[in-house]
Design an enzyme around this catalytic site. Sequence first.
Site, PDB file in Angstrom:
ATOM      1  CD  GLU A  31     -34.815 105.907 -36.608  1.00 26.35           C
ATOM      2  OE1 GLU A  31     -35.723 106.661 -36.759  1.00 26.35           O
ATOM      3  OE2 GLU A  31     -33.800 106.109 -35.653  1.00 26.35           O
ATOM      4  CB  THR A  33     -40.011 100.362 -39.043  1.00 24.69           C
ATOM      5  OG1 THR A  33     -40.202 101.511 -38.006  1.00 24.69           O
ATOM      6  CG2 THR A  33     -38.920  99.736 -39.171  1.00 24.69           C
ATOM      7  CG  ASP A  34     -42.070 106.407 -39.814  1.00 23.61           C
ATOM      8  OD1 ASP A  34     -41.368 106.130 -40.969  1.00 23.61           O
ATOM      9  OD2 ASP A  34     -42.050 107.367 -39.393  1.00 23.61           O
ATOM     10  N   GLY A 120     -31.217 116.366 -35.985  1.00 23.33           N
ATOM     11  CA  GLY A 120     -32.225 115.439 -36.368  1.00 23.33           C
ATOM     12  C   GLY A 120     -33.166 115.123 -35.214  1.00 23.33           C
ATOM     13  CB  SER A 122     -38.343 115.997 -35.402  1.00 19.39           C
ATOM     14  OG  SER A 122     -37.805 114.641 -35.992  1.00 19.39           O
ATOM     15  CB  SER A 123     -36.328 121.530 -35.634  1.00 19.02           C
ATOM     16  OG  SER A 123     -35.666 121.335 -36.834  1.00 19.02           O
ATOM     17  CB  SER A 124     -39.447 120.445 -39.792  1.00 21.91           C
ATOM     18  OG  SER A 124     -39.325 119.064 -40.161  1.00 21.91           O
ATOM     19  CG  ASP A 168     -39.857 112.728 -37.273  1.00 22.55           C
ATOM     20  OD1 ASP A 168     -39.565 111.456 -36.586  1.00 22.55           O
ATOM     21  OD2 ASP A 168     -39.077 112.876 -38.183  1.00 22.55           O
TER      22      ASP A 168
HETATM   23  C1  GLA Z   1     -37.467 110.969 -40.551  1.00 22.21           C
HETATM   24  C2  GLA Z   1     -38.917 110.783 -40.794  1.00 22.21           C
HETATM   25  C3  GLA Z   1     -39.618 109.626 -40.051  1.00 22.21           C
HETATM   26  C4  GLA Z   1     -38.942 108.561 -40.082  1.00 22.21           C
HETATM   27  C5  GLA Z   1     -37.611 108.593 -39.965  1.00 22.21           C
HETATM   28  C6  GLA Z   1     -36.521 107.172 -40.006  1.00 22.21           C
HETATM   29  O1  GLA Z   1     -37.247 111.380 -39.266  1.00 22.21           O
HETATM   30  O2  GLA Z   1     -39.526 112.017 -40.744  1.00 22.21           O
HETATM   31  O3  GLA Z   1     -41.061 109.803 -40.498  1.00 22.21           O
HETATM   32  O4  GLA Z   1     -39.216 107.536 -41.369  1.00 22.21           O
HETATM   33  O5  GLA Z   1     -36.817 109.553 -40.721  1.00 22.21           O
HETATM   34  O6  GLA Z   1     -37.028 106.321 -39.057  1.00 22.21           O
END
Ligand code: GLA
Length: 382
Positions: A31, A33-34, A120, A122-124, A168
């Site tokens: 988390e 880290t991307d 959380g 990631s619907s968007s 995401d």
């Molecule tokens: C959100 C962001 C991702 C990532 C996470 C944390 O979901 O959209 O790119 O950085 O937070 O890991």
Amino acid sequence: MHTQLTKTFQSYFATTPLVAFAPGRINLIGEHTDYQEGFVFPAAVSQGIWVGIQKNSLTVCRLYSMDFAQEFSFELDFISPKNGHWATYVMGMCALMKQSGYEVQGFDMVIGGNIPVGSGLSSSAALSVAIGTAISGLFDFQIPKKNIVLYAQKSEHLYAGVKCGIMDPYASAFGAAGKALLLDCRSNTHEEIPVNLGEYSLILVNSKVKHSLADSAYNKRREACEESVKILQSEFPEIHTLRDLKNSDLEKVKQLLPSELFPKAKHVITECARVHEAAAALQSGDLASFGKLLNASHQSLSQDFEVSCPELDFLADKAQALDIVLGTRMMGGGFGGCTINLVKTSELEAFQAALKTPYQQAFQKTPEFILAEISEGARVLG
Ligand code: GLA
């Protein structure tokens, strides 16, 4: 949802749509880290966004959102995405595709989905990937999946104001049934790792909160990492991001960074190492070690990176204290959303009972429990 969406489309636009689907995602570990070109370990889930689309021979795009029960239309030659409106995601993807030379023509679109709001998942990102997949399918653009992912990320940067990483939309586009993606966010390539959990299941607990500082804090954390890299480059000239550092560098990193930056950098460096350890543990069937890494990730996100909140800490603490749970951590950007929990399948009811009432009493909110089923990524359904 597919059938319902097709019916809604037919009643609005009197034709039959092409339907595309893109899923939400979970993240096993890795988390924040991307955006430092690090490693993440997400997977697609069965919940997602469905988009029905058809050409309309106009220069206008007409949209209908089933969730908001709202219509919206815009001229393709005058796209002006505005933050905060669901149609922005459609306009954002259209604008970016057009800039890349794709000749998007007028279309009608209906959008529906079943991702729990604010969970959380990631619907968007799922929405943008579904829109990209639908438009590419309708006009036969054959846009490579990776480009759809990059448009989705850029759309979030430009029009939603969140400088998110690639995880995401990547997970939504490339997800595979029963497999997590060990994703390298520098090369943007992944390895599929089978998720065999034996007697255990992954269950999400939705805290039902999203604190308003989430987006600004996210961007601040990203900046803090970038600032650390600049400072560290004096002693580590070869590094581009924190991903280039190892746990064995931590002592030196501590000496170089100001005290407010060090814990943030430490999180990213140790979290990247945990992703590799977790993937190895999962592959060798060592679920106990995998669970411990989840707990360590939560600790690091909460104490060092400071992106948790009282609700998530409460849910993680309660779950970690149960012997039917191998590991728990907050998932995603933080400041709300879900925890992800590795729980004995035969004890899922006991797990829910152990968390529900205490959480209600502490926060006057009822948590939502969502069983994660690792599923296939985005596709045109026909
Ligand atoms: C959100 C962001 C991702 C990532 C996470 C944390 O979901 O959209 O790119 O950085 O937070 O890991």
